[in-house]
Enzyme design. Structure first.
Site, PDB file in Angstrom:
ATOM      1  N   ARG A 126       0.803  -1.240   0.000  1.00  0.00           N
ATOM      2  CA  ARG A 126       0.000   0.000   0.000  1.00  0.00           C
ATOM      3  C   ARG A 126       0.826   1.275   0.000  1.00  0.00           C
ATOM      4  NH1 ARG A 126      -2.832  -3.153   3.514  1.00  0.00           N
ATOM      5  NH2 ARG A 126      -4.631  -4.107   2.512  1.00  0.00           N
ATOM      6  N   LYS A 148       3.379  11.686 -10.805  1.00  0.00           N
ATOM      7  CA  LYS A 148       2.553  10.832 -11.678  1.00  0.00           C
ATOM      8  C   LYS A 148       3.349   9.573 -11.962  1.00  0.00           C
ATOM      9  CE  LYS A 148      -0.365  14.025 -14.283  1.00  0.00           C
ATOM     10  NZ  LYS A 148      -0.690  14.510 -15.640  1.00  0.00           N
ATOM     11  N   GLU A 190      10.583  19.710 -23.778  1.00  0.00           N
ATOM     12  CA  GLU A 190       9.849  20.048 -22.543  1.00  0.00           C
ATOM     13  C   GLU A 190      10.436  21.314 -21.907  1.00  0.00           C
ATOM     14  OE1 GLU A 190       7.130  18.387 -21.763  1.00  0.00           O
ATOM     15  OE2 GLU A 190       7.363  16.355 -22.568  1.00  0.00           O
ATOM     16  N   LYS A 232       8.005  23.364 -12.918  1.00  0.00           N
ATOM     17  CA  LYS A 232       7.143  22.187 -12.748  1.00  0.00           C
ATOM     18  C   LYS A 232       6.708  22.070 -11.293  1.00  0.00           C
ATOM     19  CE  LYS A 232       5.764  17.668 -13.691  1.00  0.00           C
ATOM     20  NZ  LYS A 232       5.844  16.469 -14.503  1.00  0.00           N
ATOM     21  N   GLU A 242      -4.002  17.810 -10.909  1.00  0.00           N
ATOM     22  CA  GLU A 242      -4.458  18.293 -12.216  1.00  0.00           C
ATOM     23  C   GLU A 242      -5.952  18.558 -12.273  1.00  0.00           C
ATOM     24  OE1 GLU A 242      -2.422  16.544 -15.587  1.00  0.00           O
ATOM     25  OE2 GLU A 242      -3.917  17.368 -16.953  1.00  0.00           O
ATOM     26  N   ARG A 246      -2.528  22.736 -13.466  1.00  0.00           N
ATOM     27  CA  ARG A 246      -1.518  21.759 -13.914  1.00  0.00           C
ATOM     28  C   ARG A 246      -1.679  21.433 -15.396  1.00  0.00           C
ATOM     29  NH1 ARG A 246       1.000  16.523 -10.594  1.00  0.00           N
ATOM     30  NH2 ARG A 246       2.328  15.824 -12.283  1.00  0.00           N
ATOM     31  N   ASN A 250       0.412  20.665 -20.247  1.00  0.00           N
ATOM     32  CA  ASN A 250       0.070  19.924 -21.463  1.00  0.00           C
ATOM     33  C   ASN A 250       0.226  20.763 -22.724  1.00  0.00           C
ATOM     34  OD1 ASN A 250      -0.560  17.581 -20.101  1.00  0.00           O
ATOM     35  ND2 ASN A 250      -2.650  18.257 -19.697  1.00  0.00           N
ATOM     36  N   HIS A 253       0.913  19.160 -26.008  1.00  0.00           N
ATOM     37  CA  HIS A 253       0.682  17.728 -25.849  1.00  0.00           C
ATOM     38  C   HIS A 253      -0.617  17.238 -26.497  1.00  0.00           C
ATOM     39  CE1 HIS A 253       4.056  18.071 -23.185  1.00  0.00           C
ATOM     40  NE2 HIS A 253       4.023  16.795 -22.865  1.00  0.00           N
ATOM     41  N   HIS A 257       0.211  14.184 -28.506  1.00  0.00           N
ATOM     42  CA  HIS A 257      -0.288  12.842 -28.188  1.00  0.00           C
ATOM     43  C   HIS A 257      -0.991  12.206 -29.377  1.00  0.00           C
ATOM     44  CE1 HIS A 257      -0.316  13.698 -23.577  1.00  0.00           C
ATOM     45  NE2 HIS A 257       0.785  13.066 -23.946  1.00  0.00           N
ATOM     46  N   HIS A 270       8.637  11.141 -27.666  1.00  0.00           N
ATOM     47  CA  HIS A 270       7.605  11.992 -27.069  1.00  0.00           C
ATOM     48  C   HIS A 270       7.904  13.487 -27.284  1.00  0.00           C
ATOM     49  CE1 HIS A 270       4.683  13.512 -24.233  1.00  0.00           C
ATOM     50  NE2 HIS A 270       5.654  14.097 -23.542  1.00  0.00           N
TER      51      HIS A 270
HETATM   52  N1  LIG Z   1       5.411  10.675 -14.882  1.00  0.00           N
HETATM   53  C1  LIG Z   1       5.386  11.756 -15.613  1.00  0.00           C
HETATM   54  O1  LIG Z   1       4.966  12.832 -15.157  1.00  0.00           O
HETATM   55  C2  LIG Z   1       5.916  11.701 -17.007  1.00  0.00           C
HETATM   56  C3  LIG Z   1       6.133  12.888 -17.722  1.00  0.00           C
HETATM   57  C4  LIG Z   1       6.688  12.794 -19.003  1.00  0.00           C
HETATM   58  C5  LIG Z   1       6.992  11.550 -19.533  1.00  0.00           C
HETATM   59  N2  LIG Z   1       6.758  10.419 -18.802  1.00  0.00           N
HETATM   60  C6  LIG Z   1       7.096   9.103 -19.348  1.00  0.00           C
HETATM   61  O2  LIG Z   1       8.504   9.031 -19.494  1.00  0.00           O
HETATM   62  C7  LIG Z   1       8.822   8.081 -20.514  1.00  0.00           C
HETATM   63  C8  LIG Z   1       9.868   8.672 -21.420  1.00  0.00           C
HETATM   64  O3  LIG Z   1      11.020   8.957 -20.645  1.00  0.00           O
HETATM   65  P1  LIG Z   1      12.464   9.001 -21.312  1.00  0.00           P
HETATM   66  O4  LIG Z   1      12.425   9.856 -22.502  1.00  0.00           O
HETATM   67  O5  LIG Z   1      13.415   9.292 -20.230  1.00  0.00           O
HETATM   68  O6  LIG Z   1      12.593   7.510 -21.879  1.00  0.00           O
HETATM   69  P2  LIG Z   1      13.393   6.206 -21.387  1.00  0.00           P
HETATM   70  O7  LIG Z   1      13.311   6.024 -19.936  1.00  0.00           O
HETATM   71  O8  LIG Z   1      12.901   5.099 -22.251  1.00  0.00           O
HETATM   72  O9  LIG Z   1      14.891   6.574 -21.792  1.00  0.00           O
HETATM   73  C9  LIG Z   1      15.236   6.707 -23.150  1.00  0.00           C
HETATM   74  C10 LIG Z   1      16.430   5.813 -23.502  1.00  0.00           C
HETATM   75  O10 LIG Z   1      17.593   6.399 -22.960  1.00  0.00           O
HETATM   76  C11 LIG Z   1      18.319   5.429 -22.188  1.00  0.00           C
HETATM   77  N3  LIG Z   1      19.031   6.186 -21.160  1.00  0.00           N
HETATM   78  C12 LIG Z   1      18.537   6.733 -20.038  1.00  0.00           C
HETATM   79  N4  LIG Z   1      19.466   7.445 -19.398  1.00  0.00           N
HETATM   80  C13 LIG Z   1      20.606   7.342 -20.124  1.00  0.00           C
HETATM   81  C14 LIG Z   1      21.915   7.873 -20.005  1.00  0.00           C
HETATM   82  N5  LIG Z   1      22.232   8.722 -19.013  1.00  0.00           N
HETATM   83  N6  LIG Z   1      22.828   7.532 -20.940  1.00  0.00           N
HETATM   84  C15 LIG Z   1      22.494   6.736 -21.991  1.00  0.00           C
HETATM   85  N7  LIG Z   1      21.266   6.234 -22.181  1.00  0.00           N
HETATM   86  C16 LIG Z   1      20.334   6.535 -21.248  1.00  0.00           C
HETATM   87  C17 LIG Z   1      17.282   4.477 -21.715  1.00  0.00           C
HETATM   88  O11 LIG Z   1      17.848   3.236 -21.406  1.00  0.00           O
HETATM   89  C18 LIG Z   1      16.349   4.419 -22.914  1.00  0.00           C
HETATM   90  O12 LIG Z   1      16.865   3.515 -23.860  1.00  0.00           O
HETATM   91  C19 LIG Z   1       7.527   7.761 -21.209  1.00  0.00           C
HETATM   92  O13 LIG Z   1       7.089   6.491 -20.818  1.00  0.00           O
HETATM   93  C20 LIG Z   1       6.565   8.836 -20.718  1.00  0.00           C
HETATM   94  O14 LIG Z   1       5.221   8.389 -20.676  1.00  0.00           O
HETATM   95  C21 LIG Z   1       6.229  10.479 -17.551  1.00  0.00           C
HETATM   96 ZN   LIG Z   2       5.611  15.642 -22.136  1.00  0.00          ZN
END
Ligand SMILES: NC(=O)c1ccc[n+]([C@@H]2O[C@H](COP(=O)([O-])OP(=O)(O)OC[C@H]3O[C@@H](n4cnc5c(N)ncnc54)[C@H](O)[C@@H]3O)[C@@H](O)[C@H]2O)c1
Ligand SMILES: [Zn+2]
Length: 367
Positions: A126, A148, A190, A232, A242, A246, A250, A253, A257, A270
């Site tokens: 939990r 999130k 971003e 942020k 949100e 918040r 977006n 986005h 999206h 993204h």
């Molecule tokens: N929770 C939230 O508020 C929120 C906001 C925006 C995006 N997201 C989510 O985040 C995800 C995208 O995140 P991302 O772009 O970080 O993608 P990711 O975590 O897939 O990382 C991208 C790639 O980079 C590699 N990588 C990470 N750090 C590295 C480093 N220092 N050196 C070399 N390679 C590295 C990873 O292994 C991966 O292959 C999506 O799933 C999206 O939905 C969440």
């Molecule tokens: Zn985003």
């Protein structure tokens, strides 16, 4: 490179408040920081195989030298790991290893690792605390802050999740040295977003210091991440779940999206889709008379100079983008809710955008 003093920001959310520590090349302090702030607890370090190969040893050394009792769980890198099966395996690992209620999980990686680990932490017994150690620019400026968490479902992206704030965000900017340039650029979309929604000075800083930021100059990068996180944090503190403001996060986005979904989340990162979406929102605002075209040109120039897409590929039909948009929860009765810029640094939420205005803008953006 010049050393950078560690800095900290604070996300004020009452009993869920937490600090964001921004360091340069101080991953070695992760263990002692956790120990000082959270006490001695059993730790599970979670990462993906790519990040683990690059930064896992340093993180483990940091936890070990602080005398923390830890194990590591690594899953395959990539969005395709962001699902309930991965979570279930981590829950099983935690249970098999008798991790108690006062355990702490550490997410070492990008947004995928952060979202998965946060959700695992939200539901394990939990709710147990977790620490974000973001290693992509996107995760540093966006996904690691705000609470999130969640995973994808075959029927929709990010459809299963929970709000669960981290106990600490620990950023080591030097981990970005290993990040591929295309991932850095995507995260920078971003960053541009924060300038447009909240801070013209910051936008201007991104324009003039773009090269220093992209070459990972510690001072320029430090300001970029700090300002992004503080915007942020501010917005999240004002509206944690949100219900209102918040939604300005977006910006870019809505169309972003739709394009990601239409292209099966494989053609654009993204941030690349968000870049296209920001241009679309800007053009829409110009058309409606809220935004001046000189500001729109600044936005387009920064997007393009950052190596991000500003046009919609010719093979993506406007009708199909709009159809995807129609499935979005922001749509009611043929009208779409949009975050539109009024100036660089200020946006408004407009809930009455017609599909026909949008169609004209998307057609105009075709390559
Ligand atoms: N929770 C939230 O508020 C929120 C906001 C925006 C995006 N997201 C989510 O985040 C995800 C995208 O995140 P991302 O772009 O970080 O993608 P990711 O975590 O897939 O990382 C991208 C790639 O980079 C590699 N990588 C990470 N750090 C590295 C480093 N220092 N050196 C070399 N390679 C590295 C990873 O292994 C991966 O292959 C999506 O799933 C999206 O939905 C969440
Ligand atoms: Zn985003």
């Amino acid at each position: 490179m010049r050393p950078m003093a560690d800095e900290s920001l604070f996300v004020p959310l009452g009993e869920r408040s937490y600090p964001i520590l921004i360091t340069y090349d101080h991953l070695a302090r992760l263990g002692e920081t956790i120990r000082e702030r959270m006490g001695e607890r059993p730790v599970l370090l979670v990462s993906d195989d790519r990040v683990d190969g690059l930064h896992g040893k340093a993180a483990e050394a940091a936890l070990g030298s602080a005398g923390l009792d830890f194990k590591k769980y690594v899953f395959p890198a990539g969005e395709s790991s962001k699902n309930l099966e991965t979570c279930a395996r981590i829950w099983t690992f935690l249970l098999e290893n008798n991790y108690p209620r006062d355990s702490v999980l550490i997410a070492l990686g990008g947004g995928v690792v952060g979202d998965v680990t946060g959700f695992v932490a939200a539901a394990y017994m939990r709710g147990v605390p977790y620490v974000q150690v973001p290693t992509t620019l996107l995760a540093m400026v966006d996904s690691s802050v705000g609470g999130k968490t969640g995973v994808n479902h075959p029927l929709g992206k990010n459809m299963i999740g929970a709000f669960h704030q981290p106990a600490l965000v620990f950023i080591d900017l030097a981990t970005l040295k290993t990040l591929p340039p295309e991932e850095f650029r995507a995260g920078f979309a971003e960053v541009i977003k924060y300038g447009v929604i909240r801070d013209e000075d910051f936008f201007a800083f991104c324009e003039t210091e773009r090269e220093a930021i992209f070459s990972l100059d510690p001072a320029a990068l430090g300001r970029t991440v700090r300002t992004s996180c503080s915007i942020k944090a501010d917005v999240v503190a004002a509206d944690e779940r949100e219900a209102g403001i918040r939604a300005i996060l977006n910006f870019g986005h809505t169309v972003g999206h739709a394009i990601e979904s239409l292209t099966g989340y494989s053609r654009f990162r993204h941030g690349e889709a968000v870049a296209i979406g920001m241009i679309a929102a800007g053009l829409l605002a110009v058309r409606l008379g809220y935004f001046d075209s000189a500001s729109q040109e600044r936005l387009e120039k920064l997007v393009e100079q950052s190596g991000l897409p500003a046009c919609i590929p010719a093979d993506l039909a406007t009708e199909e983008i709009i159809e995807r948009l129609g499935r979005d929860k922001k749509v009611r009765g043929g009208r779409v809710r949009f975050v539109l810029p009024e100036a660089i640094g200020r946006v408004r939420i407009e809930s009455d955008i017609s599909f026909s205005a949008l169609k004209d803008v998307l057609d105009e953006m075709k390559e």
